[in-house]
Design a protein around this motif. Structure first.
Motif, PDB file in Angstrom:
ATOM      1  N   GLU A 104       3.942  -6.083   5.716  1.00  0.00           N
ATOM      2  CA  GLU A 104       4.756  -7.255   6.040  1.00  0.00           C
ATOM      3  C   GLU A 104       5.547  -7.076   7.322  1.00  0.00           C
ATOM      4  OE1 GLU A 104       7.998 -10.263   3.956  1.00  0.00           O
ATOM      5  OE2 GLU A 104       7.539  -8.343   3.026  1.00  0.00           O
ATOM      6  N   SER A 105       6.206  -5.936   7.471  1.00  0.00           N
ATOM      7  CA  SER A 105       7.084  -5.722   8.621  1.00  0.00           C
ATOM      8  C   SER A 105       6.399  -4.988   9.771  1.00  0.00           C
ATOM      9  CB  SER A 105       8.317  -4.926   8.198  1.00  0.00           C
ATOM     10  OG  SER A 105       7.951  -3.594   7.829  1.00  0.00           O
ATOM     11  N   GLY A 106       5.341  -4.228   9.466  1.00  0.00           N
ATOM     12  CA  GLY A 106       4.689  -3.403  10.466  1.00  0.00           C
ATOM     13  C   GLY A 106       5.354  -2.058  10.684  1.00  0.00           C
ATOM     14  N   ARG A 107       6.492  -1.791  10.010  1.00  0.00           N
ATOM     15  CA  ARG A 107       7.221  -0.530  10.211  1.00  0.00           C
ATOM     16  C   ARG A 107       6.458   0.658   9.626  1.00  0.00           C
ATOM     17  NH1 ARG A 107      11.026   0.235   7.320  1.00  0.00           N
ATOM     18  NH2 ARG A 107      10.877  -1.556   5.896  1.00  0.00           N
ATOM     19  N   CYS A 108       6.537   1.795  10.321  1.00  0.00           N
ATOM     20  CA  CYS A 108       6.006   3.031   9.763  1.00  0.00           C
ATOM     21  C   CYS A 108       6.921   3.470   8.624  1.00  0.00           C
ATOM     22  CB  CYS A 108       5.930   4.121  10.830  1.00  0.00           C
ATOM     23  SG  CYS A 108       5.289   5.690  10.198  1.00  0.00           S
ATOM     24  N   VAL A 109       6.338   3.706   7.464  1.00  0.00           N
ATOM     25  CA  VAL A 109       7.128   4.088   6.285  1.00  0.00           C
ATOM     26  C   VAL A 109       6.803   5.482   5.805  1.00  0.00           C
ATOM     27  CG1 VAL A 109       7.540   1.726   5.517  1.00  0.00           C
ATOM     28  CG2 VAL A 109       5.450   2.898   4.793  1.00  0.00           C
ATOM     29  N   ASP A 110       5.810   6.141   6.429  1.00  0.00           N
ATOM     30  CA  ASP A 110       5.487   7.499   5.987  1.00  0.00           C
ATOM     31  C   ASP A 110       4.719   8.234   7.075  1.00  0.00           C
ATOM     32  OD1 ASP A 110       5.285   9.702   4.223  1.00  0.00           O
ATOM     33  OD2 ASP A 110       3.253   9.092   3.652  1.00  0.00           O
ATOM     34  N   VAL A 111       5.196   9.454   7.394  1.00  0.00           N
ATOM     35  CA  VAL A 111       4.463  10.402   8.224  1.00  0.00           C
ATOM     36  C   VAL A 111       4.211  11.599   7.317  1.00  0.00           C
ATOM     37  CG1 VAL A 111       4.470  11.812  10.310  1.00  0.00           C
ATOM     38  CG2 VAL A 111       5.609   9.579  10.316  1.00  0.00           C
ATOM     39  N   PRO A 112       3.027  11.722   6.733  1.00  0.00           N
ATOM     40  CA  PRO A 112       2.827  12.621   5.595  1.00  0.00           C
ATOM     41  C   PRO A 112       2.971  14.108   5.889  1.00  0.00           C
ATOM     42  CG  PRO A 112       0.732  11.693   6.331  1.00  0.00           C
ATOM     43  CD  PRO A 112       1.803  10.948   7.051  1.00  0.00           C
ATOM     44  N   TYR A 113       2.825  14.542   7.128  1.00  0.00           N
ATOM     45  CA  TYR A 113       2.851  15.973   7.433  1.00  0.00           C
ATOM     46  C   TYR A 113       4.189  16.424   8.017  1.00  0.00           C
ATOM     47  CZ  TYR A 113       1.821  14.016  12.040  1.00  0.00           C
ATOM     48  OH  TYR A 113       1.860  13.272  13.193  1.00  0.00           O
ATOM     49  N   ASP A 114       5.156  15.511   8.148  1.00  0.00           N
ATOM     50  CA  ASP A 114       6.432  15.811   8.811  1.00  0.00           C
ATOM     51  C   ASP A 114       7.551  15.824   7.775  1.00  0.00           C
ATOM     52  OD1 ASP A 114       8.680  15.964  10.439  1.00  0.00           O
ATOM     53  OD2 ASP A 114       7.831  14.651  11.973  1.00  0.00           O
ATOM     54  N   GLU A 115       8.361  16.862   7.774  1.00  0.00           N
ATOM     55  CA  GLU A 115       9.445  16.976   6.789  1.00  0.00           C
ATOM     56  C   GLU A 115      10.662  16.133   7.143  1.00  0.00           C
ATOM     57  OE1 GLU A 115      10.344  21.085   6.343  1.00  0.00           O
ATOM     58  OE2 GLU A 115       8.386  21.590   5.452  1.00  0.00           O
ATOM     59  N   SER A 116      10.766  15.668   8.377  1.00  0.00           N
ATOM     60  CA  SER A 116      11.907  14.850   8.780  1.00  0.00           C
ATOM     61  C   SER A 116      11.799  13.452   8.190  1.00  0.00           C
ATOM     62  CB  SER A 116      11.979  14.757  10.306  1.00  0.00           C
ATOM     63  OG  SER A 116      12.975  13.827  10.699  1.00  0.00           O
ATOM     64  N   ASP A 117      12.912  12.935   7.679  1.00  0.00           N
ATOM     65  CA  ASP A 117      12.928  11.582   7.121  1.00  0.00           C
ATOM     66  C   ASP A 117      13.115  10.516   8.196  1.00  0.00           C
ATOM     67  OD1 ASP A 117      12.632  12.497   4.530  1.00  0.00           O
ATOM     68  OD2 ASP A 117      14.792  12.701   4.197  1.00  0.00           O
ATOM     69  N   PHE A 118      13.516  10.921   9.383  1.00  0.00           N
ATOM     70  CA  PHE A 118      13.801   9.947  10.438  1.00  0.00           C
ATOM     71  C   PHE A 118      12.499   9.456  11.066  1.00  0.00           C
ATOM     72  CE2 PHE A 118      14.436   9.047  14.995  1.00  0.00           C
ATOM     73  CZ  PHE A 118      15.252   7.939  14.870  1.00  0.00           C
ATOM     74  N   ILE A 119      12.355   8.128  11.103  1.00  0.00           N
ATOM     75  CA  ILE A 119      11.221   7.499  11.776  1.00  0.00           C
ATOM     76  C   ILE A 119      11.794   6.477  12.750  1.00  0.00           C
ATOM     77  CG2 ILE A 119       9.143   6.109  11.521  1.00  0.00           C
ATOM     78  CD1 ILE A 119       8.846   7.202   8.692  1.00  0.00           C
ATOM     79  N   PRO A 120      11.565   6.645  14.045  1.00  0.00           N
ATOM     80  CA  PRO A 120      12.167   5.726  15.025  1.00  0.00           C
ATOM     81  C   PRO A 120      11.651   4.302  14.855  1.00  0.00           C
ATOM     82  CG  PRO A 120      10.556   7.146  16.075  1.00  0.00           C
ATOM     83  CD  PRO A 120      10.739   7.676  14.699  1.00  0.00           C
ATOM     84  N   ARG A 121      12.478   3.328  15.274  1.00  0.00           N
ATOM     85  CA  ARG A 121      12.120   1.922  15.130  1.00  0.00           C
ATOM     86  C   ARG A 121      10.844   1.562  15.881  1.00  0.00           C
ATOM     87  NH1 ARG A 121      17.289  -2.185  15.319  1.00  0.00           N
ATOM     88  NH2 ARG A 121      18.277  -1.511  13.370  1.00  0.00           N
ATOM     89  N   ARG A 122      10.628   2.206  16.999  1.00  0.00           N
ATOM     90  CA  ARG A 122       9.451   1.841  17.784  1.00  0.00           C
ATOM     91  C   ARG A 122       8.150   2.354  17.177  1.00  0.00           C
ATOM     92  NH1 ARG A 122       7.974   5.364  22.114  1.00  0.00           N
ATOM     93  NH2 ARG A 122       9.053   7.367  22.041  1.00  0.00           N
ATOM     94  N   ALA A 123       8.258   3.127  16.104  1.00  0.00           N
ATOM     95  CA  ALA A 123       7.054   3.527  15.361  1.00  0.00           C
ATOM     96  C   ALA A 123       6.677   2.377  14.427  1.00  0.00           C
ATOM     97  CB  ALA A 123       7.312   4.798  14.575  1.00  0.00           C
ATOM     98  N   ALA A 124       6.216   1.303  15.023  1.00  0.00           N
ATOM     99  CA  ALA A 124       5.913   0.094  14.253  1.00  0.00           C
ATOM    100  C   ALA A 124       4.773  -0.662  14.912  1.00  0.00           C
ATOM    101  CB  ALA A 124       7.152  -0.798  14.159  1.00  0.00           C
TER     102      ALA A 124
END
Length: 325
Positions: A104-124
């Protein structure tokens, strides 16, 4: 002009004298609702590549049946999501590194191999509003990302058991939405292209993005919703939806969807489709070889053409185009 319905599906039969194939029209892809698929083409979990609005896109259906449309390329490293990508619930997953994007939004909601919870807004991904209506999937395009300012109409005949199953005709034409819509108000061409007189309009109404024309004692009603969506009803004969979806600024994908009263017999909608498609086959050579005259030399009785062009301006983001220039 001769009728040749085969022109619709066989472009090799078309006369193409105009060598300028790009940049023929002085306006961008319009803002509006456009068909991107029939509902039957897409099952839950399916995805398919498309090219509309001058962009590579991916259409997919979530597990719950909701259709979604997003830009095709992953913002991470540019993989095309339709080449090995997959649908996971309400997400589309990139084949390259498994990044998952909300439909619906196009936002990235998961990077499966990365332990960081932060996902920048432009990752969409850019996500386009979609609706499924009248057995069709529609997407909203707006050059500046603005929200819809009119709705896709419900067509009751498409769900009425007293009307036939829908018949779909689709074809591509080297023209634009505005040029095709202008035919409706260019009454003189009916005689010289189609060999008939224009249908006299006894009533004509405009309200923002909506147009309605009534003729033949009320038996002919044409409604327009934005630039490229129309519903035409010929009483006792057929109802059909017309959608002109921009492939880019110079080409469109036309879909006409017909139904007819069951009492006319099982072939009635097919016959209506053949009749209307035969008519448009006469227009195709004109459209594909003409140029757009920004200031045409019009006769007084052709004022509707000027009015149509002024009405059409509301569907373009011309200011943003000027800023880019």
């Amino acid at each position: 002009m001769p009728r040749d319905p085969a022109l619709l599906t066989d472009p090799t039969r078309r006369t193409r004298l105009t060598r300028r194939t790009e940049g023929r029209f002085p306006f961008p892809v319009p803002n509006g609702w456009f068909i991107v698929a029939t509902a039957a083409e897409l099952a839950p979990g399916d995805l398919r590549p498309l090219h509309y609005f001058g962009r590579d896109l991916v259409l997919f259906r979530q597990a719950d049946g909701t259709p979604r449309l997003v830009d095709a390329y992953c913002p991470h490293l540019g993989a095309h999501l339709a080449v090995g990508g997959r649908v996971d619930g309400d997400r589309i997953v990139c084949p390259f590194h498994g990044w998952a994007f909300d439909g619906e939004s196009g936002r990235c909601v998961d990077v499966p191999y990365d332990e960081s919870d932060f996902i920048p807004r432009r990752a969409a991904l850019r996500a386009y509003p979609t609706v499924e209506r009248n057995h069709l999937i529609w997407a909203w395009h707006h050059l500046e990302g603005g929200p819809p300012f009119y709705e896709v109409p419900e067509v009751p005949e498409f769900h009425d058991p007293g009307w036939s199953p829908i018949v779909v005709r689709d074809f591509e034409i080297a023209t634009c939405c505005q040029e095709m819509a202008e035919n409706n108000v260019d009454r003189a061409h009916f005689k010289y292209v189609h060999g008939t007189d224009a249908i006299p309009e006894e009533e004509f109404h405009v309200d923002g993005a909506y147009k309605r024309a009534v003729g033949n004692g009320g038996t002919f009603v044409r409604e327009g919703f934005g630039l490229g969506l129309g519903v035409l009803r010929v009483q006792g004969y057929t109802t059909f939806v017309s959608s002109t979806t921009p492939i880019d600024t110079d080409n469109v994908h036309v879909r006409w969807i017909f139904t007819s009263p069951q009492g006319l017999g099982p072939a009635a909608a097919e016959e209506a489709a053949e009749a209307f498609c035969g008519g448009i086959s006469q227009d195709i050579p004109i459209w594909e070889n003409k140029v757009y005259r920004d200031k045409p030399v019009l006769r007084p009785m052709e004022k509707d053409i000027s009015e149509h062009r002024r009405w059409s301006l509301q569907f373009y983001s011309l200011d943003s185009l000027d800023e880019e220039a």
